[in-house]
Design an enzyme around this catalytic site. Structure first.
Site, PDB file in Angstrom:
ATOM      1  N   HIS A  46       0.839  -1.203   0.000  1.00 43.10           N
ATOM      2  CA  HIS A  46       0.000   0.000   0.000  1.00 43.10           C
ATOM      3  C   HIS A  46       0.874   1.253   0.000  1.00 43.10           C
ATOM      4  O   HIS A  46       0.646   2.186  -0.790  1.00 43.10           O
ATOM      5  CB  HIS A  46      -0.903  -0.025   1.236  1.00 43.10           C
ATOM      6  CG  HIS A  46      -1.767   1.180   1.413  1.00 43.10           C
ATOM      7  ND1 HIS A  46      -3.127   1.165   1.152  1.00 43.10           N
ATOM      8  CD2 HIS A  46      -1.483   2.448   1.823  1.00 43.10           C
ATOM      9  CE1 HIS A  46      -3.636   2.365   1.391  1.00 43.10           C
ATOM     10  NE2 HIS A  46      -2.653   3.163   1.815  1.00 43.10           N
ATOM     11  N   GLU A  47       1.864   1.294   0.872  1.00 41.41           N
ATOM     12  CA  GLU A  47       2.734   2.465   0.941  1.00 41.41           C
ATOM     13  C   GLU A  47       3.556   2.626  -0.333  1.00 41.41           C
ATOM     14  O   GLU A  47       3.804   3.751  -0.789  1.00 41.41           O
ATOM     15  CB  GLU A  47       3.647   2.389   2.166  1.00 41.41           C
ATOM     16  CG  GLU A  47       2.911   2.426   3.501  1.00 41.41           C
ATOM     17  CD  GLU A  47       1.952   3.597   3.639  1.00 41.41           C
ATOM     18  OE1 GLU A  47       2.232   4.686   3.088  1.00 41.41           O
ATOM     19  OE2 GLU A  47       0.903   3.417   4.284  1.00 41.41           O
ATOM     20  N   HIS A  57       1.654   4.454  -2.893  1.00 38.81           N
ATOM     21  CA  HIS A  57       1.772   5.909  -2.699  1.00 38.81           C
ATOM     22  C   HIS A  57       3.082   6.407  -3.296  1.00 38.81           C
ATOM     23  O   HIS A  57       3.126   7.464  -3.935  1.00 38.81           O
ATOM     24  CB  HIS A  57       1.723   6.255  -1.212  1.00 38.81           C
ATOM     25  CG  HIS A  57       0.367   6.178  -0.599  1.00 38.81           C
ATOM     26  ND1 HIS A  57      -0.781   6.619  -1.230  1.00 38.81           N
ATOM     27  CD2 HIS A  57      -0.041   5.718   0.621  1.00 38.81           C
ATOM     28  CE1 HIS A  57      -1.821   6.438  -0.442  1.00 38.81           C
ATOM     29  NE2 HIS A  57      -1.406   5.896   0.685  1.00 38.81           N
ATOM     30  N   HIS A 104      -5.604   7.211  -2.283  1.00 40.00           N
ATOM     31  CA  HIS A 104      -6.590   6.216  -1.895  1.00 40.00           C
ATOM     32  C   HIS A 104      -7.755   6.188  -2.891  1.00 40.00           C
ATOM     33  O   HIS A 104      -8.149   7.241  -3.420  1.00 40.00           O
ATOM     34  CB  HIS A 104      -7.108   6.512  -0.495  1.00 40.00           C
ATOM     35  CG  HIS A 104      -6.033   6.433   0.555  1.00 40.00           C
ATOM     36  ND1 HIS A 104      -5.652   7.523   1.304  1.00 40.00           N
ATOM     37  CD2 HIS A 104      -5.234   5.405   0.945  1.00 40.00           C
ATOM     38  CE1 HIS A 104      -4.677   7.161   2.129  1.00 40.00           C
ATOM     39  NE2 HIS A 104      -4.393   5.887   1.922  1.00 40.00           N
TER      40      HIS A 104
END
Length: 267
Positions: free
Chosen positions: A157-158, A161, A167
């Site tokens: 997830h990071e 980014h 998101h």
């Protein structure tokens, strides 16, 4: 105590909930508490949407997708140089590399140990789980607090980014797909984490299965849902385990990997 409270809520509200769903909700709950406690990283950097670092005076606040891409090599790959803190254990490093592999599989992105590169990510066991959005230039920190953030899905997830993706529920068209239950958001303090942005959706459908989608109870103050699907309230979302097929399509379209390079994108 907070985790026990959350388990109780989940069991009372969902009699048929699976262990996997409970685990996902608990991980999300912990990350929310962890990230909420770390909203101000230092005097010049704060967190947006819980885990996106924003520096005062930089254009990070409006850096979405194509405007902050990492450079693509002549061989067709996008190389992300990285440095991992020596504070991590051997097992932690294996998990971090597994998170990298999740991004690499099926895309043209490759994470490589930093040698001399000017632009790179510095993976540190700081407070909370967070990353800057996209390529900033020079060294940029990715925080993966040990042990709670050193989970393969959280790591992936990071890294999404890092590649420039926000998101999923931040999409400007999200109101066509979900309803944000504003009164249920924790003490009203975190309503800013549910803002919409004029993001580049790459002409791809809204993805409930995205690893970038908040869970149903994200930032809930009383165990009530904060995000509800419009057309199917039984829709499962907020998984924290792996990239969805559409997540990988996003990477391939944004960075024009392989056949995707022939597909035009729409802002």
């Amino acid at each position: 105590l907070d985790l026990i409270f959350n388990i109780d809520i989940l069991l009372r509200e969902k009699k048929k909930i699976t262990i996997s769903q409970i685990f996902n909700e608990l991980i999300t709950s912990f990350l929310i508490q962890c990230m909420a406690a770390s909203r101000v990283i230092d005097g010049t950097t704060t967190l947006r949407e819980g885990d996106i670092a924003v520096s005062t005076g930089r254009r990070s606040k409006v850096c979405f997708a194509r405007s902050c891409q990492w450079a693509k090599s002549v061989d067709g790959h996008v190389y992300i140089p990285y440095k991992i803190s020596p504070d991590y254990s051997e097992m932690d490093i294996k998990l971090i590399k597994k998170g990298m592999e999740n991004i690499e599989k099926g895309t043209c992105v490759r994470f490589v140990p930093r040698t001399h590169q000017r632009d790179y990510i510095d993976i540190q066991a700081q407070s909370g789980c967070w990353s800057y959005l996209g390529a900033r230039g020079g060294k940029q920190t990715v925080s993966l607090q040990n042990p709670h953030c050193v989970q393969v899905g959280v790591i992936s997830h990071e890294f999404m980014h890092v590649l420039g993706f926000v998101h999923e529920q931040s999409r400007f068209d999200r109101d066509n797909y979900v309803t944000v239950m504003w009164p249920n958001i924790w003490r009203g303090k975190f309503k800013g984490n549910f803002e919409k942005f004029k993001t580049e959706n790459l002409d791809l459908p809204y993805d409930f299965g995205s690893i970038m989608h908040f869970g149903k109870y994200a930032y809930s103050q009383d165990g009530e849902p904060t995000i509800v699907p419009k057309n199917n309230q039984r829709m499962k979302f907020g998984q924290t385990e792996h990239l969805s097929h559409i997540d990988k399509m996003k990477i391939n379209k944004l960075y024009k990997c392989g056949k995707s390079s022939q597909v035009s994108t729409i802002c």
